[in-house]
Structures are given as C-alpha cells and as structure tokens.
Design an enzyme around this catalytic site. Structure first.
Site, mmCIF file in Angstrom:
data_model
loop_
_atom_site.group_PDB
_atom_site.id
_atom_site.type_symbol
_atom_site.label_atom_id
_atom_site.label_comp_id
_atom_site.label_asym_id
_atom_site.label_seq_id
_atom_site.Cartn_x
_atom_site.Cartn_y
_atom_site.Cartn_z
ATOM 1 N N ARG A 181 5.282 27.947 11.075
ATOM 2 C CA ARG A 181 6.022 26.748 10.695
ATOM 3 C C ARG A 181 5.152 25.491 10.761
ATOM 4 O O ARG A 181 5.201 24.639 9.869
ATOM 5 C CB ARG A 181 7.244 26.584 11.604
ATOM 6 C CG ARG A 181 8.187 25.474 11.206
ATOM 7 C CD ARG A 181 8.965 25.838 9.953
ATOM 8 N NE ARG A 181 8.352 25.367 8.731
ATOM 9 C CZ ARG A 181 8.541 25.921 7.546
ATOM 10 N NH1 ARG A 181 9.295 27.003 7.415
ATOM 11 N NH2 ARG A 181 7.965 25.433 6.467
ATOM 12 N N LYS B 5 1.954 2.436 4.190
ATOM 13 C CA LYS B 5 3.295 2.980 4.404
ATOM 14 C C LYS B 5 3.173 4.473 4.693
ATOM 15 O O LYS B 5 3.461 5.338 3.859
ATOM 16 C CB LYS B 5 4.181 2.721 3.191
ATOM 17 C CG LYS B 5 4.452 1.240 2.974
ATOM 18 C CD LYS B 5 5.296 0.983 1.736
ATOM 19 C CE LYS B 5 5.536 -0.508 1.527
ATOM 20 N NZ LYS B 5 6.298 -0.783 0.292
ATOM 21 N N LYS C 80 -0.102 -12.191 3.412
ATOM 22 C CA LYS C 80 1.149 -11.988 2.688
ATOM 23 C C LYS C 80 2.057 -13.206 2.858
ATOM 24 O O LYS C 80 1.675 -14.195 3.491
ATOM 25 C CB LYS C 80 1.809 -10.701 3.170
ATOM 26 C CG LYS C 80 0.873 -9.483 3.102
ATOM 27 C CD LYS C 80 1.594 -8.184 3.270
ATOM 28 C CE LYS C 80 2.352 -7.836 2.016
ATOM 29 N NZ LYS C 80 2.893 -6.451 2.057
ATOM 30 N N GLU D 182 -1.860 -11.988 -1.221
ATOM 31 C CA GLU D 182 -0.684 -11.671 -2.024
ATOM 32 C C GLU D 182 -0.172 -12.943 -2.694
ATOM 33 O O GLU D 182 0.068 -13.943 -2.028
ATOM 34 C CB GLU D 182 0.409 -11.077 -1.136
ATOM 35 C CG GLU D 182 1.712 -10.787 -1.850
ATOM 36 C CD GLU D 182 2.796 -10.351 -0.879
ATOM 37 O OE1 GLU D 182 2.835 -9.163 -0.538
ATOM 38 O OE2 GLU D 182 3.587 -11.230 -0.460
ATOM 39 N N ASP E 231 2.067 -9.568 -6.717
ATOM 40 C CA ASP E 231 3.230 -8.891 -6.156
ATOM 41 C C ASP E 231 4.464 -8.999 -7.049
ATOM 42 O O ASP E 231 4.890 -10.101 -7.418
ATOM 43 C CB ASP E 231 3.539 -9.495 -4.782
ATOM 44 C CG ASP E 231 4.623 -8.722 -4.043
ATOM 45 O OD1 ASP E 231 4.569 -7.482 -4.043
ATOM 46 O OD2 ASP E 231 5.516 -9.367 -3.469
#
Length: 278
Positions: free
Chosen positions: A99, A134, A166, A194, A215
């Site tokens: 597994r 991410k 950002k 960004e 963006d």
C-alpha cells in the site's frame, strides 16, 4: 535519487505510520512465514510514470533480499496495461509494503500525468510550464520531482530561493515600488513581483523587479502586458489556469505559465500490484 530528499527517513516514517505498534496483523495471520510471491506493478491507464524508485525502497526496507526489475523508467509515458515493476520476494513483506509503495507511485504518477497534459497543450508556443508551492507539507520535493517527470519545470522550491512580492506584501509596504526597493536593498538577486494591473508594471521594473507575475489577467490583458514589458524581464501568467485555457494564455507571448493544480489537485493514477504465487 531526488536531491535533498531523505528517502530512508520517508520510508521509515511511512511504514511506521502504517504498521503502528502491532504490525501487519493480517499478513502475519494469513500468510505463512515461508511463502514467496512474484508480482507485477502495472498501470491501468495511460500515464506518465513517477515514483518507481521510491516504491522499490519500500519493498527493500521490509525484504532486503527482494528481487526488483524496473520495466520502465520514471518520466516514461506508457499505455494502459503497461507493466512498470516486477517484484519477487517474501510474501508477508511484499504485501505489507504494497500500500505504501502504491500510494506513492499513484500520487506522483498522477502529478506527472496531469503535468504532461499541460505540457502537451502548450507545445510549440515557446512558453514554459511551472509548478507552484501548492504542495502537501513534507512532500514538496517528491511532488516537484513528479512535475519534472511530466515534462514541467519547477518554480521556487521554497521561500528561500527567490523573493516573491505579492499583494499583501505590497499592501503592508505601501506600494509596489517601495516593496521592490526594499527587496533590492536587502541584496536579493531574484525578485518576482505579482502585478494584477498594468499600471503596476512600470514602477515594479523601475524599482528593480527581475520577473513579473501577471496575476489573473485574461489573454487580451496578458498580451498588452507582455508588449509593455518588451522582454526586459521574464513574464509569468498565473491564476486560474486550466487545461482548456492554457493554450490561449501561452500564445500571448508570456515566458512562463504557473499552474497550482499540478500538485494541488492532480488525480491519482490507477496503478495496481498483482501478486501470484511463485
């Protein structure tokens, strides 16, 4: 091997999680200690393969004398029904490791397969597909490895290898130019900024940005932004990119396109391990 990844520690921790304090009580009860199995790991779908070296490590950890025959290499694109890995060894060990080995190969091959689909979608445009941060905590190096196996390119590996300014950084700093200037003053060589409006491009470049992340812009806005940048720094399209939209985005002339869903939401590949008494 995967640079920077502690494979032995990963295998130990994963098996320890599965075995707990009682071990594999099913295999111990049902499988004779002397039983041997011969099995093949195979894909049930067309996939891009990733993670076979990790699967091998799981089997070796529980049966150091296991015989492993890798039938394809990571990065290969294979048809449904393709045999990937042959394993021969002690039945209890193979069934106990099964597994963990499958989970890893299914997850990483799923990422590689989705990445390959995005790479194919922008073929010939000159744009490069990037992943993002991410990723599942603790699995970043593995997941970014899978992106490479699918033909993609890694973006930042973490917070340490480039500045990425950002909207929240800009909000706290006051404006784009001030935020970039502070990064320049800190001696950071690679400064990604960004921007979600064209009026942010000029001050970002004037302050020293070395890369612009455009963006959530539609293709028309991206094309205009790329024209304004005029090759002075690389441009990256990001935000909400899908398989059915990425070609139009790539054709705007951006240097890079980053896609979070490569690692964030790739479905696991359908791969099984069928064991037969040897």
């Amino acid at each position: 091997m995967i640079a920077g990844f502690d494979l032995d520690a990963f295998v130990r921790a994963t098996l320890a999680e599965d075995l707990g304090e009682g071990g594999d009580i099913t295999a111990a009860a049902v499988i004779p200690a002397e039983a041997m199995f011969d099995g093949v790991m195979a894909s049930r779908d067309a996939i891009a393969v990733a993670g076979l070296l990790i699967a091998e490590a799981f089997f070796r950890a529980l049966d150091p004398e296991v015989v492993l025959e890798r039938l394809v290499e990571d990065g290969a694109r294979v048809a449904a029904g393709t045999a990937l890995l042959r394993v021969r060894g002690r039945a209890r060990a193979l069934l106990t490791a099964e597994r963990s080995a499958l989970n890893t190969v299914q997850h990483l091959s799923g990422i590689a397969t989705l990445t390959a689909a995005y790479v194919d979608a922008i073929a010939g445009t000159g744009a490069t597909l990037l992943d993002t941060r991410k990723t599942i905590p603790g699995l970043r190096l593995l997941e970014k490895y899978a992106v490479r196996m699918g033909g993609g390119t890694n973006h930042r590996m973490g917070l340490w290898d480039a500045a990425m300014i950002k909207d929240n950084h800009v909000a706290v700093a006051g404006d784009v130019g001030e935020a970039v200037a502070r990064a320049v003053d800190a001696g950071i060589a690679r400064i990604i900024v960004e921007v979600d409006r064209r009026d942010q491009i000029a001050p970002a470049l004037a302050a020293g940005a070395t890369w612009l992340l455009l963006d959530n812009m539609d293709p028309t806005a991206l094309r205009a932004a790329v024209a304004e940048v005029a090759g002075r720094v690389p441009t990256e399209a990001s935000g909400g990119v899908r398989l059915d939209t990425i070609r139009a985005i790539a054709e705007t002339g951006v240097t890079y396109i980053s896609v979070g869903r490569l690692t964030q939401s790739a479905p696991a590949a359908d791969i099984g391990l069928d064991l037969a008494l040897g």
